[in-house]
Design a protein around this motif. Sequence first.
Motif, PDB file in Angstrom:
ATOM      1  N   LEU B  33       0.826  -1.212   0.000  1.00  0.00           N
ATOM      2  CA  LEU B  33       0.000   0.000   0.000  1.00  0.00           C
ATOM      3  C   LEU B  33       0.863   1.266   0.000  1.00  0.00           C
ATOM      4  O   LEU B  33       2.004   1.255   0.460  1.00  0.00           O
ATOM      5  CB  LEU B  33      -0.902   0.027   1.228  1.00  0.00           C
ATOM      6  N   ALA B  34       0.280   2.347  -0.498  1.00  0.00           N
ATOM      7  CA  ALA B  34       0.898   3.681  -0.378  1.00  0.00           C
ATOM      8  C   ALA B  34       0.170   4.417   0.738  1.00  0.00           C
ATOM      9  O   ALA B  34      -1.036   4.632   0.659  1.00  0.00           O
ATOM     10  CB  ALA B  34       0.784   4.444  -1.694  1.00  0.00           C
ATOM     11  N   ARG B  35       0.897   4.756   1.787  1.00  0.00           N
ATOM     12  CA  ARG B  35       0.279   5.293   3.010  1.00  0.00           C
ATOM     13  C   ARG B  35       0.872   6.642   3.392  1.00  0.00           C
ATOM     14  O   ARG B  35       2.069   6.879   3.213  1.00  0.00           O
ATOM     15  CB  ARG B  35       0.511   4.315   4.172  1.00  0.00           C
ATOM     16  N   ILE B  36       0.022   7.473   3.963  1.00  0.00           N
ATOM     17  CA  ILE B  36       0.441   8.773   4.489  1.00  0.00           C
ATOM     18  C   ILE B  36       0.102   8.800   5.974  1.00  0.00           C
ATOM     19  O   ILE B  36      -1.011   8.433   6.356  1.00  0.00           O
ATOM     20  CB  ILE B  36      -0.294   9.914   3.747  1.00  0.00           C
ATOM     21  N   HIS B  37       1.063   9.219   6.788  1.00  0.00           N
ATOM     22  CA  HIS B  37       0.838   9.242   8.239  1.00  0.00           C
ATOM     23  C   HIS B  37       1.254  10.571   8.839  1.00  0.00           C
ATOM     24  O   HIS B  37       2.258  11.163   8.409  1.00  0.00           O
ATOM     25  CB  HIS B  37       1.643   8.127   8.918  1.00  0.00           C
ATOM     26  N   ASN B  38       0.481  11.007   9.840  1.00  0.00           N
ATOM     27  CA  ASN B  38       0.870  12.152  10.683  1.00  0.00           C
ATOM     28  C   ASN B  38       1.085  13.417   9.861  1.00  0.00           C
ATOM     29  O   ASN B  38       1.911  14.254  10.216  1.00  0.00           O
ATOM     30  CB  ASN B  38       2.152  11.828  11.468  1.00  0.00           C
ATOM     31  N   THR B 148      18.827   4.732   3.521  1.00  0.00           N
ATOM     32  CA  THR B 148      19.641   5.139   2.380  1.00  0.00           C
ATOM     33  C   THR B 148      18.811   6.098   1.544  1.00  0.00           C
ATOM     34  O   THR B 148      17.676   5.784   1.184  1.00  0.00           O
ATOM     35  CB  THR B 148      20.048   3.929   1.521  1.00  0.00           C
ATOM     36  N   PHE B 149      19.354   7.282   1.302  1.00  0.00           N
ATOM     37  CA  PHE B 149      18.673   8.247   0.444  1.00  0.00           C
ATOM     38  C   PHE B 149      19.013   7.971  -1.011  1.00  0.00           C
ATOM     39  O   PHE B 149      20.192   7.926  -1.392  1.00  0.00           O
ATOM     40  CB  PHE B 149      19.088   9.682   0.804  1.00  0.00           C
ATOM     41  N   HIS B 150      17.952   7.792  -1.804  1.00  0.00           N
ATOM     42  CA  HIS B 150      18.101   7.685  -3.256  1.00  0.00           C
ATOM     43  C   HIS B 150      17.423   8.891  -3.870  1.00  0.00           C
ATOM     44  O   HIS B 150      16.423   9.378  -3.352  1.00  0.00           O
ATOM     45  CB  HIS B 150      17.424   6.411  -3.767  1.00  0.00           C
ATOM     46  N   PHE B 151      17.943   9.354  -4.990  1.00  0.00           N
ATOM     47  CA  PHE B 151      17.428  10.578  -5.610  1.00  0.00           C
ATOM     48  C   PHE B 151      16.860  10.245  -6.978  1.00  0.00           C
ATOM     49  O   PHE B 151      17.539   9.634  -7.808  1.00  0.00           O
ATOM     50  CB  PHE B 151      18.543  11.624  -5.681  1.00  0.00           C
ATOM     51  N   LEU B 152      15.606  10.626  -7.181  1.00  0.00           N
ATOM     52  CA  LEU B 152      14.868  10.213  -8.368  1.00  0.00           C
ATOM     53  C   LEU B 152      14.265  11.414  -9.071  1.00  0.00           C
ATOM     54  O   LEU B 152      13.623  12.254  -8.432  1.00  0.00           O
ATOM     55  CB  LEU B 152      13.681   9.327  -7.960  1.00  0.00           C
ATOM     56  N   ASP B 153      14.410  11.453 -10.367  1.00  0.00           N
ATOM     57  CA  ASP B 153      13.665  12.408 -11.196  1.00  0.00           C
ATOM     58  C   ASP B 153      12.594  11.593 -11.904  1.00  0.00           C
ATOM     59  O   ASP B 153      12.852  10.994 -12.947  1.00  0.00           O
ATOM     60  CB  ASP B 153      14.612  13.095 -12.181  1.00  0.00           C
ATOM     61  N   ALA B 154      11.401  11.533 -11.311  1.00  0.00           N
ATOM     62  CA  ALA B 154      10.392  10.587 -11.793  1.00  0.00           C
ATOM     63  C   ALA B 154       8.998  11.106 -11.477  1.00  0.00           C
ATOM     64  O   ALA B 154       8.803  11.936 -10.579  1.00  0.00           O
ATOM     65  CB  ALA B 154      10.602   9.232 -11.117  1.00  0.00           C
ATOM     66  N   SER B 155       8.025  10.598 -12.211  1.00  0.00           N
ATOM     67  CA  SER B 155       6.620  10.907 -11.918  1.00  0.00           C
ATOM     68  C   SER B 155       6.204  10.166 -10.646  1.00  0.00           C
ATOM     69  O   SER B 155       6.881   9.221 -10.217  1.00  0.00           O
ATOM     70  CB  SER B 155       5.739  10.448 -13.078  1.00  0.00           C
ATOM     71  N   PRO B 156       5.081  10.563 -10.023  1.00  0.00           N
ATOM     72  CA  PRO B 156       4.609   9.825  -8.854  1.00  0.00           C
ATOM     73  C   PRO B 156       4.453   8.329  -9.119  1.00  0.00           C
ATOM     74  O   PRO B 156       4.905   7.503  -8.308  1.00  0.00           O
ATOM     75  CB  PRO B 156       3.261  10.494  -8.546  1.00  0.00           C
ATOM     76  N   ASP B 183       0.267  15.642  -5.259  1.00  0.00           N
ATOM     77  CA  ASP B 183       0.503  15.005  -6.553  1.00  0.00           C
ATOM     78  C   ASP B 183       0.132  13.522  -6.518  1.00  0.00           C
ATOM     79  O   ASP B 183      -0.447  12.998  -7.475  1.00  0.00           O
ATOM     80  CB  ASP B 183       1.980  15.161  -6.964  1.00  0.00           C
ATOM     81  N   PHE B 184       0.464  12.841  -5.429  1.00  0.00           N
ATOM     82  CA  PHE B 184       0.126  11.421  -5.325  1.00  0.00           C
ATOM     83  C   PHE B 184      -1.382  11.225  -5.183  1.00  0.00           C
ATOM     84  O   PHE B 184      -1.953  10.286  -5.740  1.00  0.00           O
ATOM     85  CB  PHE B 184       0.889  10.764  -4.160  1.00  0.00           C
ATOM     86  N   LEU B 185      -2.048  12.105  -4.437  1.00  0.00           N
ATOM     87  CA  LEU B 185      -3.508  12.020  -4.330  1.00  0.00           C
ATOM     88  C   LEU B 185      -4.157  12.267  -5.688  1.00  0.00           C
ATOM     89  O   LEU B 185      -5.056  11.532  -6.102  1.00  0.00           O
ATOM     90  CB  LEU B 185      -4.021  13.044  -3.318  1.00  0.00           C
ATOM     91  N   ALA B 186      -3.694  13.303  -6.377  1.00  0.00           N
ATOM     92  CA  ALA B 186      -4.295  13.644  -7.672  1.00  0.00           C
ATOM     93  C   ALA B 186      -4.119  12.504  -8.665  1.00  0.00           C
ATOM     94  O   ALA B 186      -4.971  12.290  -9.526  1.00  0.00           O
ATOM     95  CB  ALA B 186      -3.672  14.931  -8.213  1.00  0.00           C
ATOM     96  N   ALA B 187      -3.030  11.752  -8.533  1.00  0.00           N
ATOM     97  CA  ALA B 187      -2.776  10.624  -9.435  1.00  0.00           C
ATOM     98  C   ALA B 187      -3.497   9.355  -8.981  1.00  0.00           C
ATOM     99  O   ALA B 187      -3.373   8.308  -9.623  1.00  0.00           O
ATOM    100  CB  ALA B 187      -1.265  10.372  -9.527  1.00  0.00           C
ATOM    101  N   GLY B 188      -4.243   9.447  -7.885  1.00  0.00           N
ATOM    102  CA  GLY B 188      -5.009   8.280  -7.426  1.00  0.00           C
ATOM    103  C   GLY B 188      -4.156   7.178  -6.852  1.00  0.00           C
ATOM    104  O   GLY B 188      -4.551   6.009  -6.839  1.00  0.00           O
ATOM    105  N   LEU B 189      -2.991   7.513  -6.332  1.00  0.00           N
ATOM    106  CA  LEU B 189      -2.028   6.487  -5.911  1.00  0.00           C
ATOM    107  C   LEU B 189      -2.043   6.194  -4.419  1.00  0.00           C
ATOM    108  O   LEU B 189      -1.319   5.301  -3.971  1.00  0.00           O
ATOM    109  CB  LEU B 189      -0.609   6.930  -6.320  1.00  0.00           C
ATOM    110  N   VAL B 190      -2.830   6.918  -3.638  1.00  0.00           N
ATOM    111  CA  VAL B 190      -2.762   6.793  -2.177  1.00  0.00           C
ATOM    112  C   VAL B 190      -3.848   5.851  -1.669  1.00  0.00           C
ATOM    113  O   VAL B 190      -5.027   6.014  -1.976  1.00  0.00           O
ATOM    114  CB  VAL B 190      -2.902   8.181  -1.519  1.00  0.00           C
TER     115      VAL B 190
END
Lengths: 239, 239
Positions: B33-38, B148-156, B183-190
């Motif tokens: 799942l894609a989750r948002i907390h707090n 580990t921080f990874h850096f991405l140039d990508a769409s949601p 952006d993630f909400l607008a894309a319906g991903l949450v």
Amino acid sequence: MIVFGVRTPSRRATLSGTGSEPVDDPGARPMSLARIHNFSISLDGFATGEPQTLETPFGHAGQRLHRWMMATRYWDPSGTAGVDDAFAERHGPGIGAEIMGANKFGPPGWQDDPDWRGWWGPNPPFHTPTFVLTHRPRSPIEMEGGTTFHFLDASPAEALEVARAAADGQDVRIGGGATVVRDFLAAGLVDHMHLVQVPIVLGRGVRLWDGLEALEAGYAVESVSSPSGVTHLTFTREA
Amino acid sequence: MIVFGVRTPSRRATLSGTGSEPVDDPGARPMSLARIHNFSISLDGFATGEPQTLETPFGHAGQRLHRWMMATRYWDPSGTAGVDDAFAERHGPGIGAEIMGANKFGPPGWQDDPDWRGWWGPNPPFHTPTFVLTHRPRSPIEMEGGTTFHFLDASPAEALEVARAAADGQDVRIGGGATVVRDFLAAGLVDHMHLVQVPIVLGRGVRLWDGLEALEAGYAVESVSSPSGVTHLTFTREA
């Protein structure tokens, strides 16, 4: 023995356990308050959708902002009698006048219709002098049930002064819509505000919150969620 | 005899009253799942104030949006253990990766500082692969404690796919800020969102709600107010 004194000639109920006369101190008489009740907004803060027309007074919001109220006993004798109802029924008691905006009184253009008398039929639910803010005032309209519509081209502070005089010592309800509520809040004129946050995202319409940074300063703010899904917020001016 | 079956490979516990073996059906494996907390917002929907700087990561909001959390046991061992804490502590369990926006990782301009490693010191509180969305990606940074921080140039959608692969069957937390959440909400991903509405009016900053009309469709929405004064809202995707 603990004595509960009654300090004022106000309508506000206080307890007296003594049988002694209340002390009538005009200097301590509570001022007529400016109160907002049952003002419903979406999660994103819109108090109405768009467009507002004769057929759709709340635009694309339809009745969704007010279903919580229609489900209460305040609205429907077979309705609920819990927290939603407890808040809803505070709309009337202690109110001696209402102030509303032009967009609450009628759809866009009502000023061009000399026969427009509001949305509410011959006996509107106000039962007090009711002041409609408009840049095109007209003569008062006396309705059944104690409501008289007066039309005022005035600032919030001026309108409140006029409404207080008409309220005969009782409180004044700021009835909306969003623009009027916002203007009275911005002018620091509101003593008590009850908002109802409905769990929908309207996305467009007239938003309450714009220009009200730090509104919470000077108010005690409480919130309580209802089993119906709405959340009641109260702003009460601190002494 | 009641048997508690574990319907693996998911971590999600299910109850079985039959005594039969749990059915392991890979086709029914719950998706990560894609989750948002707090995720804390003001009454007017701002998740941060302005300006965001190294000294004031939340601008004029300061710490006001997060005091509710700092008062819980999740944050402070001597803190509260009520509804605020119950929500707060769900931040970690079951999460295998985080996605965050560039504005969460650092103050404006961090991309010009090759030594910037985030706000959180040598042992950041993520403890998983953490994907930072930026138009100027750099090499991964391995921190203490499993982050580990990874850096991405990508769409949601692309970022979620990458993060899911890294999460090893667990869920992905969408960590904010407001622009990324929106952006993630607008894309319906949450799939699940926990918001915390704090009773302040910020007036300016980055607003969550813009462009999310009818977000509630497809979600079960609950709200509960806390004695601390905040209101928790949960959006859970309906089956």
